[in-house]
Scaffold this motif. Structure first.
Motif, PDB file in Angstrom:
ATOM      1  N   GLU A   1     -15.154  10.563  52.120  1.00  0.00           N
ATOM      2  CA  GLU A   1     -15.909   9.669  51.234  1.00  0.00           C
ATOM      3  C   GLU A   1     -15.992  10.247  49.826  1.00  0.00           C
ATOM      4  O   GLU A   1     -15.889   9.521  48.833  1.00  0.00           O
ATOM      5  N   GLY A   2     -16.155  11.577  49.748  1.00  0.00           N
ATOM      6  CA  GLY A   2     -16.227  12.229  48.444  1.00  0.00           C
ATOM      7  C   GLY A   2     -14.874  12.636  47.900  1.00  0.00           C
ATOM      8  O   GLY A   2     -14.777  13.231  46.825  1.00  0.00           O
ATOM      9  N   LYS A   3     -13.816  12.339  48.659  1.00  0.00           N
ATOM     10  CA  LYS A   3     -12.432  12.659  48.291  1.00  0.00           C
ATOM     11  C   LYS A   3     -12.248  14.153  47.989  1.00  0.00           C
ATOM     12  O   LYS A   3     -11.545  14.536  47.055  1.00  0.00           O
ATOM     13  N   ASN A   4     -12.892  14.969  48.816  1.00  0.00           N
ATOM     14  CA  ASN A   4     -12.744  16.416  48.717  1.00  0.00           C
ATOM     15  C   ASN A   4     -11.682  16.844  49.728  1.00  0.00           C
ATOM     16  O   ASN A   4     -11.968  17.122  50.890  1.00  0.00           O
ATOM     17  N   GLU A   5     -10.455  16.895  49.263  1.00  0.00           N
ATOM     18  CA  GLU A   5      -9.314  17.121  50.148  1.00  0.00           C
ATOM     19  C   GLU A   5      -9.393  18.458  50.881  1.00  0.00           C
ATOM     20  O   GLU A   5      -9.097  18.543  52.081  1.00  0.00           O
ATOM     21  N   ASN A   6      -9.789  19.506  50.182  1.00  0.00           N
ATOM     22  CA  ASN A   6      -9.834  20.831  50.803  1.00  0.00           C
ATOM     23  C   ASN A   6     -10.798  20.879  51.983  1.00  0.00           C
ATOM     24  O   ASN A   6     -10.507  21.485  53.022  1.00  0.00           O
TER      25      ASN A   6
ATOM     26  N   SER B   1      -1.678   1.002  53.631  1.00  0.00           N
ATOM     27  CA  SER B   1      -2.242   1.576  52.405  1.00  0.00           C
ATOM     28  C   SER B   1      -1.154   2.029  51.431  1.00  0.00           C
ATOM     29  O   SER B   1      -1.436   2.740  50.463  1.00  0.00           O
ATOM     30  N   SER B   2       0.092   1.626  51.718  1.00  0.00           N
ATOM     31  CA  SER B   2       1.246   1.966  50.866  1.00  0.00           C
ATOM     32  C   SER B   2       1.518   3.467  50.805  1.00  0.00           C
ATOM     33  O   SER B   2       2.021   3.975  49.805  1.00  0.00           O
ATOM     34  N   LEU B   3       1.197   4.175  51.875  1.00  0.00           N
ATOM     35  CA  LEU B   3       1.503   5.606  51.961  1.00  0.00           C
ATOM     36  C   LEU B   3       2.853   5.745  52.669  1.00  0.00           C
ATOM     37  O   LEU B   3       2.922   5.905  53.886  1.00  0.00           O
TER      38      LEU B   3
ATOM     39  N   GLN C   1      -7.130   5.170  54.628  1.00  0.00           N
ATOM     40  CA  GLN C   1      -7.668   4.014  53.912  1.00  0.00           C
ATOM     41  C   GLN C   1      -8.021   4.363  52.471  1.00  0.00           C
ATOM     42  O   GLN C   1      -7.977   3.505  51.583  1.00  0.00           O
ATOM     43  N   GLU C   2      -8.353   5.636  52.240  1.00  0.00           N
ATOM     44  CA  GLU C   2      -8.658   6.110  50.881  1.00  0.00           C
ATOM     45  C   GLU C   2      -7.404   6.609  50.159  1.00  0.00           C
ATOM     46  O   GLU C   2      -7.494   7.202  49.085  1.00  0.00           O
ATOM     47  N   LYS C   3      -6.240   6.394  50.785  1.00  0.00           N
ATOM     48  CA  LYS C   3      -4.939   6.770  50.211  1.00  0.00           C
ATOM     49  C   LYS C   3      -4.795   8.281  50.010  1.00  0.00           C
ATOM     50  O   LYS C   3      -4.149   8.741  49.062  1.00  0.00           O
ATOM     51  N   MET C   4      -5.379   9.051  50.915  1.00  0.00           N
ATOM     52  CA  MET C   4      -5.244  10.512  50.878  1.00  0.00           C
ATOM     53  C   MET C   4      -4.024  10.878  51.732  1.00  0.00           C
ATOM     54  O   MET C   4      -4.134  11.183  52.921  1.00  0.00           O
ATOM     55  N   GLU C   5      -2.863  10.842  51.102  1.00  0.00           N
ATOM     56  CA  GLU C   5      -1.617  10.941  51.868  1.00  0.00           C
ATOM     57  C   GLU C   5      -1.412  12.311  52.504  1.00  0.00           C
ATOM     58  O   GLU C   5      -0.951  12.406  53.646  1.00  0.00           O
ATOM     59  N   LEU C   6      -1.726  13.390  51.796  1.00  0.00           N
ATOM     60  CA  LEU C   6      -1.531  14.721  52.373  1.00  0.00           C
ATOM     61  C   LEU C   6      -2.417  14.934  53.598  1.00  0.00           C
ATOM     62  O   LEU C   6      -1.996  15.549  54.581  1.00  0.00           O
ATOM     63  N   VAL C   7      -3.626  14.421  53.543  1.00  0.00           N
ATOM     64  CA  VAL C   7      -4.524  14.513  54.700  1.00  0.00           C
ATOM     65  C   VAL C   7      -3.958  13.700  55.860  1.00  0.00           C
ATOM     66  O   VAL C   7      -3.985  14.131  57.021  1.00  0.00           O
TER      67      VAL C   7
END
Length: 295
Positions: free
Chosen positions: A18-23, A111-113, A64-70
């Motif tokens: 939700e916070g887009k904190n990838e690490n 999500s276009s990933l 859904q948040e487009k975080m492709e590496l995750v």
């Protein structure tokens, strides 16, 4: 990296997406993967399944948040857990990793990933190859093909022809594998899904993708004839006839030729449509609906 307990990892994983904190998402997923590995090594299937579903929840939210590496990291985690499950003989866990990988690939494509969806389809095939078709029940094999169809369809809708081609190639490999094992219902199911994706490729004017579908159908059809799966041979012919019309109507360049050449290779004597053929086709469509509703 700090190892979190299960509850902490789930909470941090979801909140970090939700916070887009990838690490922090990576940290949570790594912890959960390690926990699932531990449960599998201790023969705790139910606990391992619960953790796999938690990984899936986080991964779905990330896609859904487009975080492709995750998303890719999550797919690879499923692949790792699948290998362990295969070695331990946990068929239900192996199947669960396939389903969750397929669902994640579908979300990634929607999500276009593109990279995420391609890795998901490829990983599904790797997991699939950990066990042979005769060790899977019919519904599991149908579910597998349906999920690949979903990834391809979502990729097509998003205009990602490379991801679509990847899904088609995977589905084509499934078609060849089940046909070579003389599994007629599963072969027909796969052929129906290839035809469906082919129609979508035609709608999107994806000439290469439609050609790839035709070649996949031809390969499965020839193996079906070799193994005397006459209903599957008929379905191959019907699908190619439909796709040839679609290719011609869209005035595509290569696929009308490819589909016509594929059809020319299906002039087999003694393979004719019967009332039984239509009935079997309807039964398989009903099976697909039943399986899809339970995914």
């Amino acid at each position: 990296m700090i190892t979190l307990n299960e509850a902490e990892a789930v909470d941090i994983g979801l909140s970090s997406v939700e916070g887009k904190n990838e690490n922090e998402v990576f940290q949570a997923l790594d912890s959960l993967t390690g926990i699932a590995e531990g449960f599998l090594s201790e023969n705790e299937e139910a606990d391992a399944r619960r953790v796999i579903l938690s990984i899936s929840d986080i991964a779905q939210a990330a896609a859904q948040e487009k975080m492709e590496l995750v998303t890719i990291n999550s797919v690879l985690a499923f692949g790792k857990l699948a290998r362990i499950a295969a070695k331990k003989g946990y068929g239900s866990i192996l199947n669960r990793t396939i389903v969750e990988t397929g669902k994640l690939g579908r979300t990634a494509a929607s999500s276009s990933l593109e990279a995420g969806s391609k890795v998901a389809a490829t990983t599904m095939m790797e997991i699939w190859n950990h066990s042979s078709p005769e060790k899977k029940d019919q519904e599991e094999m149908v579910a597998f093909s349906l999920l690949l169809r979903d990834i391809g369809s979502a990729a097509a809708v998003q205009g990602m022809e490379e991801a679509l081609l990847n899904a088609i190639n995977c589905l084509g490999e499934v078609g060849k594998k089940v046909a070579s094992e003389s599994l007629e219902a599963e072969t027909i199911s796969t052929l129906l899904l290839l035809e469906e994706i082919g129609n979508l490729a035609a709608e999107k004017y994806f000439d290469e993708a439609l050609s790839s579908v035709a070649l996949s159908i031809e390969d499965a059809g020839k193996l079906s004839f070799k193994n005397k799966l006459h209903e599957a041979v008929l379905q191959s012919q019907w699908a190619l006839e439909t796709l040839k019309i679609q290719a011609e109507e869209k005035a595509l360049i290569n696929s009308p030729i490819v589909t016509e050449m594929a059809l020319d290779s299906f002039k087999f004597p003694g393979v004719r449509e019967t009332g039984e053929s239509i009935g079997k086709l309807q039964e398989i469509k009903e099976l697909q609906k039943k399986v899809y509703s339970s995914l």
